[in-house]
Write an enzyme that holds these catalytic residues in place. Structure first.
Site, PDB file in Angstrom:
ATOM      1  N   GLU A 163     -34.129  18.025  -7.776  1.00  0.00           N
ATOM      2  CA  GLU A 163     -34.714  17.807  -9.095  1.00  0.00           C
ATOM      3  C   GLU A 163     -34.823  16.338  -9.496  1.00  0.00           C
ATOM      4  O   GLU A 163     -34.116  15.883 -10.420  1.00  0.00           O
ATOM      5  CB  GLU A 163     -33.920  18.588 -10.153  1.00  0.00           C
ATOM      6  CG  GLU A 163     -33.836  20.067  -9.864  1.00  0.00           C
ATOM      7  CD  GLU A 163     -33.246  20.882 -11.009  1.00  0.00           C
ATOM      8  OE1 GLU A 163     -32.724  20.294 -11.978  1.00  0.00           O
ATOM      9  OE2 GLU A 163     -33.333  22.123 -10.938  1.00  0.00           O
ATOM     10  N   GLU A 351     -33.522  27.408  -6.344  1.00  0.00           N
ATOM     11  CA  GLU A 351     -32.644  27.782  -7.466  1.00  0.00           C
ATOM     12  C   GLU A 351     -33.389  28.719  -8.389  1.00  0.00           C
ATOM     13  O   GLU A 351     -34.557  28.494  -8.706  1.00  0.00           O
ATOM     14  CB  GLU A 351     -32.227  26.562  -8.311  1.00  0.00           C
ATOM     15  CG  GLU A 351     -31.133  25.728  -7.727  1.00  0.00           C
ATOM     16  CD  GLU A 351     -30.720  24.566  -8.638  1.00  0.00           C
ATOM     17  OE1 GLU A 351     -30.831  24.682  -9.879  1.00  0.00           O
ATOM     18  OE2 GLU A 351     -30.312  23.536  -8.090  1.00  0.00           O
TER      19      GLU A 351
HETATM   20  C1  FCB Z   1     -30.524  22.883 -12.425  1.00  0.00           C
HETATM   21  C2  FCB Z   1     -29.544  22.105 -11.571  1.00  0.00           C
HETATM   22  C3  FCB Z   1     -28.305  22.867 -11.224  1.00  0.00           C
HETATM   23  C4  FCB Z   1     -27.831  23.753 -12.346  1.00  0.00           C
HETATM   24  C5  FCB Z   1     -28.965  24.574 -12.908  1.00  0.00           C
HETATM   25  C6  FCB Z   1     -28.568  25.502 -14.023  1.00  0.00           C
HETATM   26  O1  FCB Z   1     -31.287  21.987 -13.157  1.00  0.00           O
HETATM   27  O2  FCB Z   1     -30.155  21.703 -10.367  1.00  0.00           O
HETATM   28  O3  FCB Z   1     -27.344  21.944 -10.796  1.00  0.00           O
HETATM   29  O4  FCB Z   1     -27.171  23.026 -13.283  1.00  0.00           O
HETATM   30  O5  FCB Z   1     -29.973  23.728 -13.350  1.00  0.00           O
END
Ligand code: FCB
Length: 446
Positions: A163, A351
């Site tokens: 990110e 994610e």
């Molecule tokens: C993302 C992050 C991760 C976690 C999630 C909820 O932005 O990459 O580390 O905190 O959110």
């Protein structure tokens, strides 16, 4: 019922600072997150990652849990200050921890997927202006080359950065993450250096000719929708999209920054004299896969006197404990758009998951039905994309464990495994048991 391809990679994800603890062990020095979390008022309740899930000492137990759930792959990150606790000084002891972790994963037939940088920049680098300093690119390259040299070919999937939007804009522009600055010129400089370090690391990776291994990046992408169909709201949505998505996708896949955003940002930050022409050909090095982190969407309404000519408005859908609207259809829209406008290389959802107010009930269990629904709906749309020919190869659930949720400290629980932070006891939530079945059958039932 929806079936997934037999080789679909079901996994879970974590990151070093959020779970490891052992902040001062085996030669680790502080990261900017240690400093930030210890600065008054920066995290909920003053929480820090000093102990977190104590994963550094409990990694075997945690891998046992991964085995029990049956995940095929596990995404984790390496803590840079364990590997280079001082500028230019490699720390073999720090490396040993990851070697043991990887060995244990492989022993259990779990594919290790490594994120090189998940925000825990060494404080020594932070002291020299962190990502604002173009030298940081060289420090990052020294660190990543060392990782490739040590464990390059035993890791089938490398992720250069997690990110970049958060590591730059949220950290140097909005000030919510370490180092907590609020300056948009800084934010865009940091973003550029991070992207450049990504491209350069990919080059190094190719030059080192690492066998049986792939490299990519994980971007947090949030589709933006206009609040109404007016021309103004559409423009605001376009800028919101430029701000979070195109600013990173375009340089990586098209070799340029979006012109409309350059024009808009110029008014705030002045000239883009920190970008050299040749940088973009480096940033757009071909990668092997794209990781996307997806949680929610945004809805935007035009507002003249703001940087992005718009403000977010609340959606009507149900929200998670983060206040993020649940919008699984937007994941589908995003995947379709990536496929159409950007790339046909393999995509992994690196994610996706949700925080809810989990409680242990009298039976000693955690009945997190809402999380099951959240994951199921997202998998349903992911599956639709695959069925239509989309090149989606895997899904990493965020997160294996409840953990240190950055500025929110321990107040938000994202895990499919409950962690009692007093005793460090782990309890598989219903979602973990449900996910086990999903993986086992490679299908979801709805
Ligand atoms: C993302 C992050 C991760 C976690 C999630 C909820 O932005 O990459 O580390 O905190 O959110």
């Amino acid at each position: 019922m929806a079936n997934f391809p037999k080789d679909f990679l079901f996994g879970t994800a974590t990151s070093s600072y959020q779970i490891e603890g052992a902040a001062n062990e085996d030669g680790r020095t502080p990261s900017i997150w240690d400093t930030f979390s210890k600065t008054s008022g920066m995290t909920y309740n003053g929480d820090t990652g000093d102990i977190a899930c104590d994963h550094y000492h409990r990694y075997k137990e945690d891998i046992g849990i991964l085995k029990e759930i049956g995940v095929k792959a596990y995404r984790f990150s390496i803590a840079w200050p364990r590997i280079f606790p001082e500028k230019g000084r490699f720390n073999p002891k720090g490396m040993d921890f990851y070697k043991k972790l990887i060995e244990e994963l492989l022993k259990n037939d779990i594919i290790p997927v490594v994120t090189i940088y998940h925000w825990d920049l060494p404080q020594w680098a932070g002291d020299m202006d962190g990502w604002l300093n173009s030298e940081c690119i060289n420090w990052y390259l020294e660190y990543s080359s060392k990782l490739f040299e040590e464990i390059g070919d035993i890791i089938p999937m490398w992720i250069t950065h997690n990110e970049p939007w958060c590591a730059s804009i949220l950290s140097y522009g909005i000030g919510e993450h370490a180092p907590g600055h609020k300056d948009y010129r800084e934010a865009l400089i940091a973003a550029h250096h991070i992207l450049l370090s990504h491209g350069k690391a990919v080059k190094v990776f190719r030059d080192m000719n690492i066998k049986n291994s792939q490299i990519g990046i994980a971007l947090n992408l949030t589709p933006a929708y206009p609040a109404t169909e007016t021309k103004e709201d559409n423009l605001a949505a376009k800028y919101a999209d430029g701000f979070t998505n195109r600013w990173f996708l375009d340089p990586i896949f098209k070799g340029n920054y979006p012109v409309d955003m350059i024009e808009l940002f110029k008014k705030e930050i002045g000239e883009f004299d920190f970008i050299n022409e040749k940088d973009l050909s480096i940033i757009s090095q071909p990668i092997d896969f794209l990781g996307i982190n997806f949680y929610s969407r945004s809805i935007v309404k035009y507002k003249e006197d703001t940087l992005l000519k718009g403000i977010g408005v609340e959606g009507t859908g149900k929200k998670t404990d983060m206040g993020w609207e649940i919008s699984p259809e937007s994941l589908y829209d995003l995947l379709k758009r990536l496929d159409k406008e950007y790339t046909r290389i393999p995509i992994y959802i690196t994610e996706n998951g949700a925080a809810f107010k989990d409680i242990i009930t009298e039976d000693g269990k955690v009945h997190d039905q809402e999380r099951i629904e959240y994951i199921k709906e997202h998998l349903k749309y992911a599956n639709k994309f695959i069925k239509e020919g989309g090149n989606l190869k895997g899904y990493f659930l965020w997160s294996l464990l409840d953990n240190f949720e950055w500025a929110y400290g321990y107040s938000k629980r994202f895990g499919i495994v409950y962690v009692d932070f007093e005793t460090q006891k782990r309890i598989l939530k219903d979602s973990a048991i449900w996910y086990k079945e999903v993986i086992n059958r490679a299908s979801i039932v709805f």
